[in-house]
Design a protein around this motif. Structure first.
Motif, PDB file in Angstrom:
ATOM      1  N   GLU A  18       0.827  -1.204   0.000  1.00  0.00           N
ATOM      2  CA  GLU A  18       0.000   0.000   0.000  1.00  0.00           C
ATOM      3  C   GLU A  18       0.864   1.259   0.000  1.00  0.00           C
ATOM      4  O   GLU A  18       0.572   2.233  -0.712  1.00  0.00           O
ATOM      5  N   GLU A  19       1.942   1.256   0.802  1.00  0.00           N
ATOM      6  CA  GLU A  19       2.841   2.410   0.845  1.00  0.00           C
ATOM      7  C   GLU A  19       3.535   2.600  -0.508  1.00  0.00           C
ATOM      8  O   GLU A  19       3.715   3.735  -0.972  1.00  0.00           O
ATOM      9  N   LEU A  20       3.920   1.492  -1.129  1.00  0.00           N
ATOM     10  CA  LEU A  20       4.566   1.579  -2.437  1.00  0.00           C
ATOM     11  C   LEU A  20       3.609   2.144  -3.477  1.00  0.00           C
ATOM     12  O   LEU A  20       3.983   2.994  -4.290  1.00  0.00           O
ATOM     13  N   ALA A  21       2.348   1.678  -3.451  1.00  0.00           N
ATOM     14  CA  ALA A  21       1.360   2.178  -4.408  1.00  0.00           C
ATOM     15  C   ALA A  21       1.166   3.683  -4.249  1.00  0.00           C
ATOM     16  O   ALA A  21       0.993   4.411  -5.237  1.00  0.00           O
ATOM     17  N   HIS A  22       1.204   4.175  -3.012  1.00  0.00           N
ATOM     18  CA  HIS A  22       1.048   5.610  -2.764  1.00  0.00           C
ATOM     19  C   HIS A  22       2.234   6.390  -3.325  1.00  0.00           C
ATOM     20  O   HIS A  22       2.073   7.469  -3.903  1.00  0.00           O
ATOM     21  N   LYS A  23       3.443   5.821  -3.169  1.00  0.00           N
ATOM     22  CA  LYS A  23       4.636   6.514  -3.645  1.00  0.00           C
ATOM     23  C   LYS A  23       4.786   6.423  -5.158  1.00  0.00           C
ATOM     24  O   LYS A  23       5.434   7.270  -5.772  1.00  0.00           O
TER      25      LYS A  23
END
Length: 321
Positions: A223-228
């Motif tokens: 999820e954090e990667l998708a946001h970045k």
């Protein structure tokens, strides 16, 4: 009201200041890894970054020089912990003149497993139960990898550590391994997987760890990667110092990131043509522009631009001439 005990599960893998030296060089340096139980943890790094050395230490195939490894909350050397881990490091180590079942039986006997019925079960799980009397030297690369995973599954481990499990496979073999890992993960098994095929790894992993020069650069979940890795508008101009104040004045809600002296990334912009027109009307030449989506590979490469850890650095200054 009766309270429900909701004690969180221990991490499947937790390392603290894990270090491995070969003479004066630290192949792994003060590595703090955290793998949640039930995760598929993608372990990413260039060749020589320390991936295989780290995985070997997690499997007990290499002794750490320093630091600590805990698996499911217990020391890695605990006999009960070792039984919960299955490994496939570099290659499966198959006997070429033996069948898949004979290889599995040999491994099961070495592990002290008494119930040979589980041999047939792991072969069926990995799609290797139909190979009959065919010797492993005649297997395709995909068949050998699936058999390697079958051997790692002996003893019904909770954690599987796989080093480049899809390396050298054709597209069909990659798909078969991916589906197998997903199915086993849905059944409750945790995975730590290293791979250079980042596009394929992005279809599997729930968490990532990025290693460079033996040190962990970053740990991030899906999820954090998708946001970045959100869409952005990249624009190349003659001078970012002139462009930035103008963008801030006319597009106050847009987030900007200066990539280098000529390139700016803008997040949250919808009308790229209007921005180009704004800059040109204010005598700021625009050389290139366009919308872009950062994928795992691009994010990984951007994180590789970080600094080296001091353990392996010298005081020599390198200059381009």
């Amino acid at each position: 009201m009766e309270q429900i005990n909701s004690t969180p599960k221990p991490l499947a893998v937790e390392t603290t200041a894990l270090t491995k030296r070969y003479r004066s060089k630290a192949a792994v340096y003060h590595l703090d890894m955290k793998v949640p139980t039930g995760a598929i943890y993608g372990f990413i790094g260039r060749n020589g970054a320390g991936k295989s050395t780290t995985l070997k230490m997690l499997c007990g195939l290499a002794a750490p020089t320093g630091g600590e490894i805990r698996l499911f909350g217990r020391p890695a050397g605990d006999p009960m912990t070792a039984r919960r881990v299955g490994c496939l490091i570099e290659s499966a180590g198959l006997y070429p003149n033996m069948t898949a079942r004979q290889n599995a039986i040999a491994k099961a006997k070495c592990m002290g497993l008494a119930d040979m019925k589980y041999v047939d079960k792991v072969l069926d799980i990995t799609g290797m139960g139909h190979t009959g009397n065919k010797k492993t030297k005649l297997f395709s690369m995909g068949m050998k990898q699936r058999l390697g995973i079958a051997l790692a599954l002996l003893g019904n481990p909770d954690l599987l550590i796989l080093d480049e499990p899809i390396n050298g496979l054709d597209p069909e073999g990659v798909r078969e391994i991916r589906q197998l890992i997903q199915r086993l993960n849905e059944e409750g098994k945790t995975f730590v997987i290293s791979s250079h095929i980042l596009g394929e790894l992005s279809k599997l992993a729930t968490h990532y760890g990025i290693i460079k020069d033996g040190s962990l650069v970053e740990q991030i979940n899906r999820e954090e990667l998708a946001h970045k890795c959100t869409d952005y508008f990249r624009i190349e101009v003659a001078d970012t110092r002139r462009a930035l104040p103008l963008i801030a004045e006319h597009l106050p809600g847009v987030e900007t990131e200066v990539y280098d002296s000529r390139n700016i990334r803008l997040y949250g912009i919808k009308d790229g043509a209007a921005l180009n027109r704004l800059l040109v009307e204010n005598h700021i030449p625009v050389y290139a522009s366009g919308f872009h989506h950062m994928d795992l590979e691009e994010y990984f490469l951007s994180r590789m631009d970080g600094t080296h850890h001091p353990e392996n650095e010298t005081n020599q200054e390198v200059k381009n001439v």
